[in-house]
Enzyme design. Structure first.
Site, PDB file in Angstrom:
ATOM      1  CD  GLN A 131      -3.241  -5.122 -13.562  1.00  0.00           C
ATOM      2  OE1 GLN A 131      -2.555  -4.274 -14.150  1.00  0.00           O
ATOM      3  NE2 GLN A 131      -3.484  -6.210 -13.693  1.00  0.00           N
ATOM      4  CB  ILE A 253      -9.292   7.303 -15.187  1.00  0.00           C
ATOM      5  CG1 ILE A 253      -8.417   6.117 -16.023  1.00  0.00           C
ATOM      6  CG2 ILE A 253     -10.782   6.538 -15.202  1.00  0.00           C
ATOM      7  CD1 ILE A 253      -8.228   4.808 -15.566  1.00  0.00           C
ATOM      8  CE1 TYR A 254     -13.071  15.479 -14.046  1.00  0.00           C
ATOM      9  CE2 TYR A 254     -15.117  14.460 -13.541  1.00  0.00           C
ATOM     10  CZ  TYR A 254     -14.233  15.479 -13.643  1.00  0.00           C
ATOM     11  OH  TYR A 254     -14.974  16.552 -13.191  1.00  0.00           O
ATOM     12  CB  ILE A 255     -12.623  10.076  -9.656  1.00  0.00           C
ATOM     13  CG1 ILE A 255     -11.295  10.226  -9.639  1.00  0.00           C
ATOM     14  CG2 ILE A 255     -13.578   9.688  -8.491  1.00  0.00           C
ATOM     15  CD1 ILE A 255     -10.788   9.855  -8.341  1.00  0.00           C
ATOM     16  CG  ASP A 315      -9.476  -9.365 -15.383  1.00  0.00           C
ATOM     17  OD1 ASP A 315      -9.700 -10.496 -14.827  1.00  0.00           O
ATOM     18  OD2 ASP A 315      -8.894  -8.517 -15.106  1.00  0.00           O
TER      19      ASP A 315
HETATM   20  N1  LIG Z   1     -13.021   6.267 -12.727  1.00  0.00           N
HETATM   21  C1  LIG Z   1     -13.258   5.833 -11.393  1.00  0.00           C
HETATM   22  N2  LIG Z   1     -14.082   6.481 -10.718  1.00  0.00           N
HETATM   23  C2  LIG Z   1     -14.361   5.985  -9.317  1.00  0.00           C
HETATM   24  N3  LIG Z   1     -13.931   4.835  -9.046  1.00  0.00           N
HETATM   25  C3  LIG Z   1     -13.026   4.233  -9.689  1.00  0.00           C
HETATM   26  C4  LIG Z   1     -12.592   4.429 -11.007  1.00  0.00           C
HETATM   27  N4  LIG Z   1     -11.639   3.712 -11.424  1.00  0.00           N
HETATM   28  C5  LIG Z   1     -11.738   2.903 -10.500  1.00  0.00           C
HETATM   29  N5  LIG Z   1     -12.336   3.222  -9.383  1.00  0.00           N
HETATM   30  C6  LIG Z   1     -12.196   2.214  -8.025  1.00  0.00           C
HETATM   31  O1  LIG Z   1     -10.891   1.781  -7.859  1.00  0.00           O
HETATM   32  C7  LIG Z   1     -11.311   0.343  -7.648  1.00  0.00           C
HETATM   33  C8  LIG Z   1      -9.983  -0.257  -8.542  1.00  0.00           C
HETATM   34  O2  LIG Z   1      -9.917   0.081  -9.822  1.00  0.00           O
HETATM   35  P1  LIG Z   1      -9.712  -0.756 -10.917  1.00  0.00           P
HETATM   36  O3  LIG Z   1     -10.706  -1.773 -10.901  1.00  0.00           O
HETATM   37  O4  LIG Z   1      -9.453   0.226 -12.414  1.00  0.00           O
HETATM   38  O5  LIG Z   1      -8.179  -1.447 -10.550  1.00  0.00           O
HETATM   39  P2  LIG Z   1      -7.744  -2.789 -10.941  1.00  0.00           P
HETATM   40  O6  LIG Z   1      -6.311  -2.755 -10.419  1.00  0.00           O
HETATM   41  O7  LIG Z   1      -7.600  -3.134 -12.493  1.00  0.00           O
HETATM   42  O8  LIG Z   1      -8.567  -3.784 -10.148  1.00  0.00           O
HETATM   43  P3  LIG Z   1      -8.646  -5.515 -10.505  1.00  0.00           P
HETATM   44  O9  LIG Z   1      -7.177  -5.925 -10.209  1.00  0.00           O
HETATM   45  O10 LIG Z   1      -9.684  -5.997  -9.193  1.00  0.00           O
HETATM   46  O11 LIG Z   1      -9.198  -5.757 -11.915  1.00  0.00           O
HETATM   47  C9  LIG Z   1     -12.382   0.095  -8.540  1.00  0.00           C
HETATM   48  O12 LIG Z   1     -13.148  -1.217  -8.243  1.00  0.00           O
HETATM   49  C10 LIG Z   1     -13.170   1.258  -8.378  1.00  0.00           C
HETATM   50  O13 LIG Z   1     -14.184   1.243  -7.131  1.00  0.00           O
HETATM   51 MN   LIG Z   2      -8.395  -4.716 -13.552  1.00  0.00          MN
END
Ligand SMILES: Nc1ncnc2c1ncn2[C@@H]1O[C@H](COP(=O)(O)OP(=O)(O)OP(=O)(O)O)[C@@H](O)[C@H]1O
Ligand SMILES: [Mn+2]
Length: 422
Positions: A131, A253-255, A315
């Protein structure tokens, strides 16, 4: 009998066998399917029955709640700070295993304020996950992930449980819910109104700027900035546009510092509407898992299931671990449809009939309408308040009762041995 007679009898017998055989075969499958179906239905009926007969303690306020309320409100109150760098340095030392931040710490309120107020100095697309999300740098130092708003709060996402795009405010809600339930496994998240022109476009790298469309009205010459970004599902027809001042809502979103490992969830959905996953029809699914998976991991996943059920995040196809413990990264697919509860998100709980004792004790502290109330109070200071509609708030309370009912059902089955202290 003459020869012809024998042949006719044989043909009739063969036909009978074929027809009967096919029928038995068919009946066998019918029964097997009915058996599975009825066990899911039986469970639903059992839960319905349990909810009607819940003990008053589950329905009323727990006096123990007052011990937690003031401490929580004080700890998470946005507070003025002097030096953001110092706070970021402190917060980056916080995580231990899957606990991302401490139970109580006077720096928390200040850290939250840095995420709200510090200047955005650099922005780029973050093509991780599927996303739209951006990677931002605050005050030339701390990196944060930004997820933008796609829907107004009262939008109802129809369809299957994983339908639609991210609900940005759900990430903030998940942070406060984790804090309240002492599942401090989520990233620290703050809502923020951001200027798409002056804060994002102006600080964006070239690649990001190319994924922002600027349109000028022929009538009044006013500009509109629209972002489509770069990600698996990103395309030029699905955009986030600024308002007349170019503002958009989103979440910072804090890493989470440290290494995260991604793993397939045993309760993963097939993501094909015509195909069901094994766990969806097999009520004994957990039996084999118990021998394959460490109990601590299973207990983590059961906590996650309760958390996800409350917010209706269906999800979590993969879960992520930090130092071998499960973290709650990515909570954006929650609060899609307030009118529908997907009981199967709770499958890890009702199929395994195990729960961490600490989680069970904590859930009971927030009975009687208090859970949604305290999250609401905590999030009043957030720029995106109210994070969810009243209908969604009632949904959280309704589902908490279901969790109580399912635990009661498991207690009938397993007794006290369902509670674990790992
Ligand atoms: N706050 C965070 N701290 C560290 N890494 C993060 C954080 N948020 C996301 N990530 C990394 O980035 C990746 C993608 O983030 P996220 O899962 O929120 O995205 P998404 O687009 O919703 O993914 P999906 O479609 O797989 O659900 C995560 O798998 C994680 O490895
Ligand atoms: Mn997601």
């Amino acid at each position: 009998m003459n020869k012809r007679g024998v042949i006719i009898v044989c043909i009739i017998a063969t036909l009978l066998c074929v027809v009967l055989g096919a029928n038995f075969y068919f009946m066998y499958y019918l029964n097997a399917e009915e058996g599975q179906l009825s066990s899911v239905r039986a469970l639903e009926n059992m839960i319905r029955h349990k909810i009607r007969h819940l003990k008053p303690a589950y329905l009323n306020r727990n006096p123990r709640f007052f011990m937690f309320r003031n401490k929580l409100l004080k700890n998470y109150k946005l507070t003025a700070y002097e030096n953001a760098s110092v706070l970021w340095e402190i917060a980056n030392w916080w995580p231990h295993e899957n606990e991302i931040y401490p139970l109580y710490d006077s720096s928390m309120g200040q850290l939250l304020k840095t995420l709200r107020d510090e200047p955005i100095t650099k922005v780029q697309n973050l093509a991780r996950g599927t996303q739209l999300k951006l990677l931002m740098r605050l005050n030339n130092q701390q990196k944060v992930i930004f997820k933008p708003q796609w829907y107004p709060r009262d939008f109802v996402v129809e369809g299957v449980v994983y339908s639609g795009k991210d609900r940005h405010a759900a990430e903030v809600y998940a942070f406060y819910l984790g804090a309240v339930l002492d599942l401090r496994w989520t990233p620290i998240v703050v809502g923020r109104v951001v200027n798409l022109k002056k804060e994002i476009y102006a600080n964006g790298d070239q690649e990001l700027q190319h994924t922002i469309k600027i349109e000028t009205s022929e009538e009044d010459g006013k500009e509109t900035y629209c972002l489509y970004g770069k990600c698996h599902y990103c395309n030029e027809d699905e955009v986030v546009c600024g308002d007349e001042k170019h503002n958009i809502e989103g979440v910072m979103i804090y890493i989470v510092p440290g290494t995260l490992a991604k793993r397939r969830s045993p309760w993963q959905r097939t993501y094909k509407e015509e195909k069901r996953a094994p766990w969806e029809d097999d009520m004994t699914y957990c039996k084999s898992l118990k021998s394959k998976m460490e109990t601590i991991r299973l207990l983590d996943l059961i906590d996650v299931a309760i958390f996800d059920y409350l917010i209706q995040n269906g999800d979590r196809h993969h879960y992520e671990t930090r130092e071998e413990r499960v973290v709650l990264i990515d909570n954006g697919k929650a609060f899609g449809n307030p009118n529908k509860d997907h009981l199967d998100i709770l499958a890890p709980l009702y199929q395994c009939c195990l729960i961490r004792k600490s989680t069970w004790d904590r859930l009971q502290v927030f009975s009687g309408g208090v859970l949604s109330e305290i999250v609401d109070r905590l999030s009043k200071q957030d720029a995106l308040y109210p994070l969810i509609t009243d209908k969604h708030k009632r949904g959280v309370e309704r589902r908490l009762l279901v969790v109580f009912a399912v635990v009661e059902y498991c207690m009938d089955k397993e007794g006290d041995k369902m509670f674990k202290t790992l």
